[in-house]
Structures are given as C-alpha cells and as structure tokens.
Design an enzyme around this catalytic site. Structure first.
Site, PDB file in Angstrom:
ATOM      1  N   ARG A 225       0.839  -1.188   0.000  1.00 17.75           N
ATOM      2  CA  ARG A 225       0.000   0.000   0.000  1.00 17.75           C
ATOM      3  C   ARG A 225       0.881   1.248   0.000  1.00 17.75           C
ATOM      4  NH1 ARG A 225      -3.547  -2.697  -1.442  1.00 17.75           N
ATOM      5  NH2 ARG A 225      -5.571  -3.101  -0.481  1.00 17.75           N
ATOM      6  N   HIS A 273      -0.715   0.053  -9.710  1.00 13.29           N
ATOM      7  CA  HIS A 273      -1.464  -0.841  -8.804  1.00 13.29           C
ATOM      8  C   HIS A 273      -2.015  -2.056  -9.567  1.00 13.29           C
ATOM      9  CE1 HIS A 273      -3.847  -1.012  -4.797  1.00 13.29           C
ATOM     10  NE2 HIS A 273      -3.630  -2.233  -5.289  1.00 13.29           N
TER      11      HIS A 273
END
Ligand code: NAP
Ligand code: GLV
Length: 310
Positions: A225, A273
């Site tokens: 993250r 991502h």
C-alpha cells in the site's frame, strides 16, 4: 435478499455480476448507488465503500472485501464492527503477486534498470554479476502473499528472509518477527519487498530510519500500500545512494497525481497498482463460498481481526 456491489471501476460490475451469478444464481446483484431497499441487503462486496454506506444496511450479515487488503474498509469511522469482515484470499491472485515480485527481484538482481539507463545514455559497461544464492532478499509480511513469494524466490535460489508479527516456519526462508527481529532482518535485505497490510502499526514503515538500516545501495519494492511509504523520505534516500532503486506499484493517492515528483525520478520505477488484480471468475468462487458459509452458520474463511486491523 441481495448483495450490494460497490467498486471503483464500472466494467468490474458486469464481470462480477456474471461470475457471482454462476455461483449463486438466486442472489440478487445490486450495484451501488442503486441500492433499492437497504433492508434487503444481506451481503456487501466492496472496494473503498464511502463512509456510512455499510452502517446504513440494517440486515447486513457479512462484508467481503474485493481485495486482499481491508484498509479501504476499516477506514470508515461508521463501519458496523459487529458484522464480520472477510478479505479476499484467491490463489489466482497469489500467483499474480508472486509473478510480480519475482519479476521485480530478478530485474533488480540482474541490474536491468541500470542497463536500461546505460543504453539510453549510450554506455557499454559491465556491472558486477552474482548468482541468486548471493543475493539476500527480505520480505516484509510473510502472510498469504509474502509466503508464496518467499518460497518461489527460494526456488530460484535467492537467499530469502521474511519478517512478520509472529514467528514463522517456511522451509529455507529465514524468519524474523516483531520489533526485536526487525534490525537483523533489515541489515541483511539487499532487496526489500513490502507485502504488509496497511495498519496503524505498519503505516509509514518504509521511512528514513528503516532505509538507513538496509545495506547501502539496497533496492525497495513496494507492492502493498502507498501508506506504507513515508513519501518525503524516498527521494533523499535514492539521491544519496542509500537506496539504488524503488519499484512502486501502490501510492498514497491513486492515480498518482500529475506533477508528483515520483513520476519523473530516474530511480523510481512504477506500475499502476497492478501487481495482483482481483480476478472475478476465480474470486467469485471464494466470495460465494463465504456467503454460503454465512447463511449455513458455518465457519467463515479469512476473517479480519478488527483489533489487529488485517
Ligand atoms: P496477510 O495474509 O494478512 O499477511 C500479512 C502479513 O503481514 C502477515 O505475515 C503478518 O504477520 C504481517 N504483519 C502484519 N502486521 C505486522 C506488523 N505490525 N509487524 C510485522 N508483521 C506484520 O496479507 P496478504 O494476503 O499477504 O496481503 C498483504 C497485503 O498486500 C494486503 O493487505 C494488501 O495491502 C497488499 N496487496 C496488494 C496488491 C497489489 O496489487 N498491489 C494485491 C493484493 C494485496 P503474522 O503472520 O504474524 O500475522
Ligand atoms: C489489492 O490491492 C488488494 O488488496 O487486493
């Protein structure tokens, strides 16, 4: 009764509708914001639900994350914590993440980003070459994803260690745990891979002090993250040579805003991502299994510990 689906990309909804219909044809699929009667929502299948949405569903029995991480759900201050929350553990995704980690570790190990830079500059120069057994890789987080990546890196011959909250036993992988184990783990990590969940304990863990404890010239791969990285500390570490490269798949703000300094830094390599995207056909089986377990009063799988935050 119905499942409420809420995701960030609209094409996802159709793929999920079809995949879930194959598993549970009787379950009505409602796509946010067209909720219908909130009292009819039995399950929520969500990514970044807006705060208060889940609390507005009076008969909600189970919340399922559309991803492996649940930080995007736990950040809701009104989250109904009496409702169980399950995260996505899909072997298809695990394979994808390991592919990503292996690809990045191999290219860093074999100086591929350096050779690409040399080519752009018209430079012909050999860099020191070593075997995987001479390269020490450290994986922060030895859970579903970290463990698989560690085992596969080990199979390629890398000298692999993992760091977790509790002690682990993974054949051929050195295990370090807790605050006491972190220093020794970092000191041996020439390539540091982050596969931790984002919690109050792990936020900003990739920071100046941690970088300083790595061998000089270490490389970083963050596939977990954006909140794990103390952004302001990265470029100074790269510019000073303490870090050689940073491979980033995740960012605090996604998409990464135009003009962000990471876009143009010559030692930052980025992907949007995509390390392990959710795959509806396989993930729907996992999700439906938990929905059925919930209805039948059986043990749920991959339940999130609200206290621990993952
Ligand atoms: P997981 O199975 O829950 O594993 C988490 C690991 O982190 C465990 O080994 C855990 O230790 C360790 N950990 C947690 N808090 C810690 C702490 N304070 N100190 C030390 N170790 C700690 O999670 P996962 O399925 O592997 O997924 C990891 C993360 O990957 C997700 O949360 C998500 O953010 C990220 N992810 C990213 C993508 C992408 O496309 N970029 C895709 C999927 C997932 P214990 O084993 O001792 O509990
Ligand atoms: C993706 O980032 C996930 O958490 O599955």
């Amino acid at each position: 009764m119905a499942v409420l689906f809420r995701s960030s990309s609209s094409d996802n909804a159709q793929r999920w509708r079809e995949a879930l219909a194959r598993e549970m044809p009787e379950l009505e699929f409602r796509v946010w914001p067209v909720i219908g009667d909130p009292a009819e929502i039995e399950f929520a299948l969500v990514w970044h639900p807006q705060p208060g949405l889940l609390a507005s569903l009076p008969n909600l029995r189970l919340i399922a994350s559309l991803g492996a991480g649940v930080d995007h759900i736990l950040s809701d201050p009104e989250l109904p914590r009496h409702v169980p929350l399950v995260r996505l553990v899909d072997p298809y995704m695990t394979v994808a993440m390991s592919e990503y980690v292996l690809m990045q570790v191999l290219r860093l190990h074999r100086h591929e980003p350096d050779y690409a830079a040399q080519q752009r500059a018209g430079i012909w120069r050999e860099l020191p070459q070593s075997n995987a057994s001479e390269r020490r890789v450290g994986i922060l987080g030895l859970g579903e994803l970290g463990r698989d990546a560690a085992v596969k890196l080990r199979a390629l011959g890398f000298d692999v260690a993992g760091w977790s909250r509790t002690a682990k036993s993974v054949e051929g992988v050195a295990s370090f745990h807790g605050a006491d184990g972190l220093g020794a783990f970092l000191a041996r990590s020439e390539i540091l891979v982050c596969l931790l969940p984002l919690t109050s304990e792990t936020e900003n863990i990739l920071n100046r002090e941690i970088f300083a404890r790595l061998p000089r010239g270490a490389a970083l791969v963050n596939a977990a993250r954006g909140g794990h990285l103390a952004e302001a500390d990265l470029i100074p570490a790269l510019d000073s040579g303490q870090l050689s490269w940073a491979v980033l798949d995740v960012f605090r703000d996604e998409p990464l805003p135009a003009g962000h300094p990471f876009w143009r830094h010559e030692r930052i390599l980025m992907t949007p991502h995509v390390a392990a995207a959710t795959n509806p056909p396989t993930a729907a089986r996992v999700v439906a299994d938990n929905f059925r377990r919930c209805r039948e009063g059986r043990t749920l799988l991959n339940v999130v510990d609200y206290e621990a935050g993952y």
